[in-house]
Design a protein around this motif. Structure first.
Motif, PDB file in Angstrom:
ATOM      1  N   PRO B  73       0.852  -1.193   0.000  1.00  0.00           N
ATOM      2  CA  PRO B  73       0.000   0.000   0.000  1.00  0.00           C
ATOM      3  C   PRO B  73       0.894   1.251   0.000  1.00  0.00           C
ATOM      4  CG  PRO B  73      -0.758  -1.582   1.643  1.00  0.00           C
ATOM      5  CD  PRO B  73       0.568  -2.089   1.132  1.00  0.00           C
ATOM      6  N   ALA B  92       6.942   2.413  -8.960  1.00  0.00           N
ATOM      7  CA  ALA B  92       5.906   2.205  -9.984  1.00  0.00           C
ATOM      8  C   ALA B  92       4.605   1.955  -9.233  1.00  0.00           C
ATOM      9  CB  ALA B  92       6.260   1.006 -10.857  1.00  0.00           C
ATOM     10  N   GLU B  93       3.531   2.619  -9.687  1.00  0.00           N
ATOM     11  CA  GLU B  93       2.272   2.559  -8.945  1.00  0.00           C
ATOM     12  C   GLU B  93       1.186   1.805  -9.695  1.00  0.00           C
ATOM     13  OE1 GLU B  93       0.853   6.339  -7.461  1.00  0.00           O
ATOM     14  OE2 GLU B  93       2.912   7.082  -7.305  1.00  0.00           O
ATOM     15  N   VAL B  94       0.501   0.922  -8.976  1.00  0.00           N
ATOM     16  CA  VAL B  94      -0.663   0.229  -9.521  1.00  0.00           C
ATOM     17  C   VAL B  94      -1.896   1.006  -9.075  1.00  0.00           C
ATOM     18  CG1 VAL B  94      -2.033  -1.888  -9.446  1.00  0.00           C
ATOM     19  CG2 VAL B  94       0.457  -2.015  -9.487  1.00  0.00           C
ATOM     20  N   THR B  95      -2.608   1.578 -10.032  1.00  0.00           N
ATOM     21  CA  THR B  95      -3.779   2.402  -9.684  1.00  0.00           C
ATOM     22  C   THR B  95      -5.089   1.786 -10.155  1.00  0.00           C
ATOM     23  OG1 THR B  95      -3.590   3.634 -11.744  1.00  0.00           O
ATOM     24  CG2 THR B  95      -2.419   4.538  -9.835  1.00  0.00           C
ATOM     25  N   ARG B  96      -5.009   0.777 -11.041  1.00  0.00           N
ATOM     26  CA  ARG B  96      -6.206   0.074 -11.513  1.00  0.00           C
ATOM     27  C   ARG B  96      -5.963  -1.424 -11.390  1.00  0.00           C
ATOM     28  NH1 ARG B  96     -10.221   1.902 -14.604  1.00  0.00           N
ATOM     29  NH2 ARG B  96     -10.407  -0.078 -15.709  1.00  0.00           N
ATOM     30  N   ALA B  97      -7.005  -2.153 -11.031  1.00  0.00           N
ATOM     31  CA  ALA B  97      -6.875  -3.614 -10.962  1.00  0.00           C
ATOM     32  C   ALA B  97      -8.249  -4.228 -11.053  1.00  0.00           C
ATOM     33  CB  ALA B  97      -6.179  -4.030  -9.674  1.00  0.00           C
ATOM     34  N   GLY B  98      -8.328  -5.379 -11.726  1.00  0.00           N
ATOM     35  CA  GLY B  98      -9.615  -6.052 -11.875  1.00  0.00           C
ATOM     36  C   GLY B  98     -10.659  -5.161 -12.518  1.00  0.00           C
ATOM     37  N   GLU B 100     -11.103  -1.975 -12.160  1.00  0.00           N
ATOM     38  CA  GLU B 100     -11.577  -0.838 -11.354  1.00  0.00           C
ATOM     39  C   GLU B 100     -10.427   0.051 -10.899  1.00  0.00           C
ATOM     40  OE1 GLU B 100     -13.705  -2.599  -8.090  1.00  0.00           O
ATOM     41  OE2 GLU B 100     -15.169  -3.516  -9.450  1.00  0.00           O
ATOM     42  N   TYR B 106      -1.313   0.963  -4.935  1.00  0.00           N
ATOM     43  CA  TYR B 106      -0.219   0.145  -4.427  1.00  0.00           C
ATOM     44  C   TYR B 106       1.053   0.558  -5.140  1.00  0.00           C
ATOM     45  CZ  TYR B 106      -3.852  -3.070  -2.728  1.00  0.00           C
ATOM     46  OH  TYR B 106      -4.930  -3.630  -2.100  1.00  0.00           O
ATOM     47  N   ILE B 108       4.754  -1.182  -6.472  1.00  0.00           N
ATOM     48  CA  ILE B 108       5.509  -2.429  -6.590  1.00  0.00           C
ATOM     49  C   ILE B 108       6.716  -2.281  -5.678  1.00  0.00           C
ATOM     50  CG2 ILE B 108       6.814  -3.910  -8.145  1.00  0.00           C
ATOM     51  CD1 ILE B 108       4.987  -3.029 -10.397  1.00  0.00           C
TER      52      ILE B 108
END
Lengths: 481, 481
Positions: B73, B92-98, B100, B106, B108
């Protein structure tokens, strides 16, 4: 519920599974990271043993390990029509990096056919460059709405093999070769009796022409897909332009395969072998194969005699069964029964007790995790006997699981019978089947069961129980994880 | 430039490095994924050998392997003040998943102190739970603006150890213990002579009280930080609430450490040992230790005698030096010199030639990669002699690198001398130093050199070359990768 109690399977199978995972220190939900887990020491130890065994076999069949990037340009996932449909809904996307918004997002690999296809198209020029036989051990991510420890987690660890060939025949041979490697390791190492077979159209990998699978039966009689090998035809070759100049000068598309097994296998192990006392591990994947317990209430005897003797026995046994495989339990502040229980719950295949009686008789008491059987062995024979009993445990676990599957597999020849047997007995339903993808869907809706596979070793044909069509292959149906 | 030509070091060191990596099939830039690479078969083979060696030592010092999530997070990264400053700009940021948008992004993992700190705070209640001694092998990501194969890549592979202790002393002991493990493996396995030392304030890990390092000298006389071990004090314990009830009933913060080495070590190997002909690998990390070449223009002799004999020799040698370590080169369509060159470029430590002369004399000609020396050995002695010569190659590579470093390390006692020596000779500058972080920055601006470390084995003190302060420790300065 007290922390160290395991719910009986008959009461709540799902809770039993969670209790086993917790008490055996296999993993825990990460919670702060959706659908992800922390793989704890025992869980990781099992995975390392599987990796070692499988890696040897992957290399022995001519493959080399490499490592491709974690991230894949999102556009790559979109290039193969079925692949995008299968995976686009579950990817995690990286849209910012190094403090900037990215012009094109990346996805975290859900599987690597696309990015590997991109590189293969650059590496392959001529038939002389073929076959390419590569594998990678890595993490992948598929966003899970309903995670389940080891079985379905957003991040999981696996190996994925990716090969490219000049001909259809070679690629198909490779697909089956690796399916066989999986079947052997599941049988010989994990003590999992699996049914190798071909997937139906409705259950194929997105982008594959054919998917082959190893299907296992869990102790609640549901099926678990334990590993798959895909014949990808020329689908990815066309999407990623993997072409080569053949011997005759013609430029042709390559034929590709992919195959993988994952940390899901740890879930398969748990649900195949364990009982209401906790985990049971086949010796070949047990990080600790023997728990050795000096037992006495006489502290002097422990320090002067029992523990030094135990150290000696440990060394002698490890010389035969492997380094760091014997755990010497010196928790004398606990009752022996609590010490026993600790190792029972963790699935240690064999316990050895060394008390005053054993010392007097110069014996060691072995207790099998799988059967509870007690065996007193002369101390000097301990290493050899431990090895022998471990082999018996390994063999028995396989035999027991195979018997369970065979006695819970039922042949049916009509839809009524199908429903009746599935409702009353569960298990694997064996039936001739020649229906379409739509028929598969209808059967699933009516019964909850899916085609697990068309077993490869069964060459019989007969009348489809659903459509009445003639000359159909035998299929295995089951409710599945 | 023709594909198989390696630029001489003297012409362009950077291009030489890239050429070596390409020709030895170690890695290639991924290009479509910014700053990432594909680690190819030989590169991954080296990493596997390093992993195996280091993993044994990590376990032998009491640690267990586990696996924490890839994603963290974003708020976690923000909890430790120096840590956020160090890492936030490169995540590196995860802003979309599944499908949505996520409410909280999050990142990495760039390193895992934060997420592991979160779990340690849940796992630790009492002094009895300590120490926690865990390690993980995994990938991490730090967005790189100026990537360089193996040395600085956005994604890289590493191990990161994370431990928690009840006292400062234990945590410091652990920090030094793991530094020593790194030093030993670099010396004994990678043939890298390194200077173990403490980092200056300006060069510490973000969030550490002290950082210890193994500093190596590359063949262009620049320094490379080959591995680090951090004493984190109570910084992460306070940020993540890692507390325990001590023996005396008091609740205290734990003391934590972390330590890691990465695929960067492959870059260190290349730049320490290789020459203008290509890669040179120390035998202990060479996936192929011996290339065996039957040589003749007589095809009949090859099939009837040379190749069967070579197979026999291969088996005999592998029985002594290890499975799959001998490559039998049967590319008879190439000139012998081209076949030699192929193995030279790939860094294979030893070549064995089996021609008509050798057959007549019942000898085998060994050629060392490091010195070019030719050694004719009686055929029946080949396995033992190969083992012996491989040990000599290993030893020589270490000795040669150590000599190079020693003869390129210069003591200075003033800033003028510092500049003069660095400009005219390069290498490591050894000087007493007691300056501040600001002084470090000024020296770097004036010279391009940074404090690499205060060597642990050097207990001498003297007058700081920069501030004139008395009783200062000796530091090593250098330009660095």
């Amino acid at each position: 519920m007290p922390k160290d109690v395991i719910t009986p399977r008959a009461t709540d199978y799902n809770q039993w599974y969670l209790d086993i995972v917790r008490e055996a220190d296999l993993a825990e939900p990460a919670e702060v990271v959706r659908g992800c887990i922390v793989v704890k020491a025992t869980g990781w130890g099992i995975w390392e043993m599987m990796q070692r065994e499988l890696d040897q076999r992957i290399k022995a069949t001519g493959h080399a390990n490499v490592q491709f990037p974690l991230l894949i340009p999102k556009s790559f996932i979109m290039k193969e029509a079925e692949h995008v449909e299968g995976f686009a809904p579950e990817v995690a996307e990286v849209t910012r990096a190094g403090g900037e918004d990215l012009t094109e997002p990346y996805v975290i690999r859900p599987t690597s056919e696309t990015i590997i296809g991109h590189f293969y198209s650059r590496w392959i020029r001529s038939y002389r460059d073929l076959p390419l036989l590569y594998n990678q051990w890595c993490n992948v991510m598929r966003w899970e709405k309903r995670p389940r420890l080891f079985l379905r987690t957003s991040e999981f660890l696996w190996q994925e093999g990716h090969t490219a060939h000049a001909t259809r025949e070679e690629a198909m041979e490779e697909t089956i070769r690796m399916l066989n490697v999986y079947e052997r390791i599941m049988k010989d190492v994990l003590a999992l009796p699996v049914v190798p077979g071909e997937k139906s159209e409705g259950e194929r990998f997105p982008g594959a022409d054919n998917t082959f699978t190893c299907e296992a039966m869990m102790s609640d009689k549901k099926a678990l897909q334990a590993g798959t090998s895909h014949f990808l035809g020329q689908n990815f070759a066309k999407a990623f332009d993997i072409k080569f100049q053949d011997r005759d000068g013609e430029v042709r598309y390559a034929w590709t395969t992919s195959w993988g097994v994952s940390t899901r296998l740890i879930g398969a192990l748990i649900m195949t072998h364990s009982d209401d006392d906790g985990l049971i591990l086949p010796p070949k994947v047990a990080p600790v194969k023997l728990a050795l317990l000096p037992i006495s209430t006489d502290q002097d005897l422990i320090s002067s005699t029992l523990e030094p003797k135990a150290e000696e026995i440990k060394a002698a046994i490890e010389a035969v069964i492997g380094r760091r495989t014997v755990e010497l339990d010196t928790r004398y502040h606990l009752r022996p029964s609590d010490r026993f229980f600790h190792h029972l719950q963790r699935g240690v295949p064999l316990r050895a007790e060394l008390g005053e009686k054993e010392l007097a008789n110069q014996t060691l008491r072995l207790v099998r995790r799988d059967t509870g059987e007690r065996i007193d062995v002369p101390m000097e024979e301990a290493p050899r006997r431990v090895l022998e009993v471990l082999e018996q445990v390994q063999e028995n676990l396989y035999r027991r699981a195979l018997d369970f599957r065979l006695s819970n597999t039922f042949e049916v020849s009509s839809m009524d019978e199908f429903k009746e047997v599935l409702d009353s007995k569960g298990g694997f339903i064996s039936a001739f089947f020649g229906g379409t993808k739509e028929d598969e869907r209808a059967i699933k809706e009516a019964t909850g069961a899916t085609v697990r596979c068309f077993p490869l070793e069964d060459h019989s044909t007969g009348t489809c129980f659903y459509t009445g069509r003639q000359g159909c292959k035998r299929a295995i149906f089951a409710k599945a994880y």
